[in-house]
Enzyme design. Structure first.
Site, short mmCIF file in Angstrom:
data_model
loop_
_atom_site.label_atom_id
_atom_site.label_comp_id
_atom_site.label_asym_id
_atom_site.label_seq_id
_atom_site.Cartn_x
_atom_site.Cartn_y
_atom_site.Cartn_z
N SER A 112 45.28 0.29 -8.69
CA SER A 112 44.89 1.66 -8.36
C SER A 112 45.31 2.63 -9.45
CB SER A 112 45.50 2.09 -7.02
OG SER A 112 46.90 1.98 -7.05
N GLU A 125 51.62 -3.80 -8.48
CA GLU A 125 52.71 -3.57 -7.52
C GLU A 125 52.88 -4.76 -6.58
OE1 GLU A 125 52.99 0.43 -5.67
OE2 GLU A 125 51.13 0.81 -6.75
N LYS A 132 40.29 -1.08 -3.51
CA LYS A 132 40.75 -2.47 -3.53
C LYS A 132 40.63 -3.17 -2.18
CE LYS A 132 44.77 -1.57 -5.30
NZ LYS A 132 46.15 -1.84 -5.74
N ASP A 177 49.57 -8.83 -3.27
CA ASP A 177 50.56 -8.90 -2.20
C ASP A 177 50.05 -8.25 -0.91
OD1 ASP A 177 50.73 -6.30 -3.56
OD2 ASP A 177 52.36 -5.90 -2.16
N GLU A 210 0.81 -1.22 0.00
CA GLU A 210 0.00 0.00 0.00
C GLU A 210 0.84 1.27 0.00
OE1 GLU A 210 -3.62 2.10 -0.08
OE2 GLU A 210 -3.15 0.00 -0.45
#
Length: 519
Positions: free
Chosen positions: A419, A285, A452, A478, A153
């Protein structure tokens, strides 16, 4: 009243008499009253949330009417009329409240998201609230991009909807950056033109209407519907179906923490993957590339060449767009007090002064290792020139080319998640010490999908890949926190141990490798 230009937009200058007039005063009083009411029902507790109302004045065109906005980060139940900001629609502040003595915080104006809604939706009022139901409803299924419900409703209280209509509310991912949140909010509004609300996962609800009454009424209806859906879910009933009958399947159901823990223990006890996954997602990296390459080669190159690059390319559309992004980022940084942010003069000040200010900001951003889109895009363009001039060469570990070639031959799709911008990623793998490796890669993900270290980012990647079974994807990184976030999304995870990488916590319980050839 006379005309002036604010941010290139023609607007109306406002006399002091108008600012202190009845319409503005009544709007300020109304917001302070609504703040107390919303606090008492749990919508704006913990100094969160905001209320913004357009000052209705028939003598002023709607596009030029003023906005009265509550300050952010204050005790909403204690707000007084004199605590409000008054803004133009362009989010330029016309009148600010005076600071209060300790222990009160200095009033801040978080105008970007509300003014975007005012502009896109011609809204009369915008309410940003943090009621618990608005957070819980986005957590029930972290894969969901929408909240859907019908045959209730209270749907009739939502503009443009009736009892038999399906109500659809878009869900966007939360972020610490107001600029990024505004972008996601705008994209959702454009993708769902019928909506009058957007849910932010774990971050509350934006609701708007033609007037404050419309926005408040709809907010009450949305919260009723969220609460009803949560309770139906607790009863094992499906809120998204017309008859709200028993849930027929659990496809897409959220794994409990115990499920995830048990799965992790099982994987650890086997201590190896039984077969190659369908998809492999790699960090850069410390995984494919030494950490030192970015810190000791790429960053210094960008820092040392930013002025040279901007001077040589200043007139190009690409660089002008980079400058536009940096202006916006620096303005936001100054509003929230980020160290190192200095004003960027207007183009009228001259090329040299603009570039000098840009260089100062970019150097501060690089020094702080900030992961922001405006910086990453400019760095990518600087590095592009460096690779083109043979002043830079990408670097990968010796085992990477062989592993990529092997996985490619076996039909495994390999992606990069970093990134760094997509441009930066393509440049690294297109110009490595082993030649162009991009032929082995199926795509690149950057942090526009999310941070990340956030589980939602990996869920977004799963959706982009069209994967039904999260464990079909192996993520190699890593960083322990990234591994934990990916694991919580259901991905298989391996931690890369490379020279120069940081230590892992004791009892981390992830499989580790020293070479991709171990996979």
């Amino acid at each position: 009243m006379s005309s002036v230009y604010v941010k290139g937009v023609r607007t109306v200058t406002t006399s002091q008499a108008y600012l202190e007039g009845k319409a503005v005063k009544e709007t300020k009083v109304l917001i302070s009253e609504l703040g107390r009411q919303f606090y008492n029902i749990g919508w704006v507790s913990g100094a969160g949330g905001s209320i913004s109302i357009r000052v209705h004045d028939d003598s002023v065109p709607k596009s030029q009417q003023l906005i009265v906005m509550s300050p952010s980060g204050v005790q909403m139940e204690k707000m007084e009329p004199e605590d409000m900001f008054v803004l133009y629609l362009t989010d330029s502040i016309l009148s600010s409240p005076s600071p209060k003595p300790y222990p009160h915080k200095h009033p801040k104006c978080s105008a970007r998201c509300p003014t975007e809604i005012f502009e896109l939706c011609a809204a009369g009022a915008v309410i940003h609230s943090y009621g618990m139901e608005s957070c819980f409803i986005t957590m029930l299924n972290p894969l969901s991009k929408e909240f859907r419900i019908s045959h209730m409703e209270m749907i009739k209280g939502i503009k443009g909807h009736g009892y038999y209509d399906e109500l659809v509310v878009p869900i966007i991912e939360n972020t610490a950056s107001e600029y990024e949140l505004t972008t996601r909010l705008a994209e959702a509004i454009k993708a769902y033109p019928k909506t009058t609300a957007v849910l932010v996962r774990n971050g509350g609800l934006y609701v708007w209407g033609d007037s404050w009454i419309s926005a408040k009424t709809q907010a009450e209806c949305y919260y009723y519907l969220f609460d009803a859906a949560i309770k139906l879910h607790q009863l094992g009933l499906d809120w998204s179906t017309p008859n709200h009958g028993p849930i027929q399947n659990v496809r897409g159901a959220v794994k409990t923490s115990s499920d995830i823990s048990t799965k992790a223990e099982t994987a650890d006890s086997k201590h190896k993957l039984q077969a190659l996954p369908r998809f492999i997602v790699l960090e850069i990296e410390g995984t494919t590339t030494p950490i030192s390459f970015v810190a000791e080669v790429l960053f210094p190159y960008a820092r040392d060449n930013v002025g040279k690059h901007l001077s040589a390319t200043y007139e190009t559309a690409e660089t002008q767009y980079d400058i536009k992004l940096l202006r916006s980022q620096v303005q936001n940084d100054q509003e929230i007090g980020v160290a190192g942010a200095v004003p960027i003069p207007s183009p009228d000040a001259g090329k040299e002064q603009v570039i000098a200010a840009l260089v100062a900001n970019v150097e501060a951003m690089i020094k702080a290792d900030r992961k922001i889109h405006a910086l990453k895009q400019l760095q990518g363009h600087i590095w592009k020139t460096g690779y083109k001039n043979k002043e830079l060469k990408g670097l990968v570990f010796d085992d990477v080319p062989e592993a990529l070639e092997k996985w490619h031959a076996l039909g495994v799709k390999v992606y990069i998640y970093s990134s760094g911008s997509r441009l930066e990623q393509r440049l690294i793998f297109g110009n490595t010490n082993y030649g162009d490796l991009r032929k082995y890669l199926s795509g690149f993900f950057e942090t526009t999908v999310g941070n990340k270290r956030e589980t939602s980012s990996y869920i977004e990647i799963l959706e982009s890949l069209g994967v039904d079974k999260p464990s079909d994807v192996l993520f190699v990184t890593d960083v322990f926190h990234e591994a934990t976030a990916a694991k919580a999304a259901g991905l298989e995870v391996i931690v890369s141990i490379r020279p120069g990488n940081g230590p892992l916590p004791e009892n981390h319980r992830f499989k580790t490798i020293n070479s991709f050839l171990e996979i």
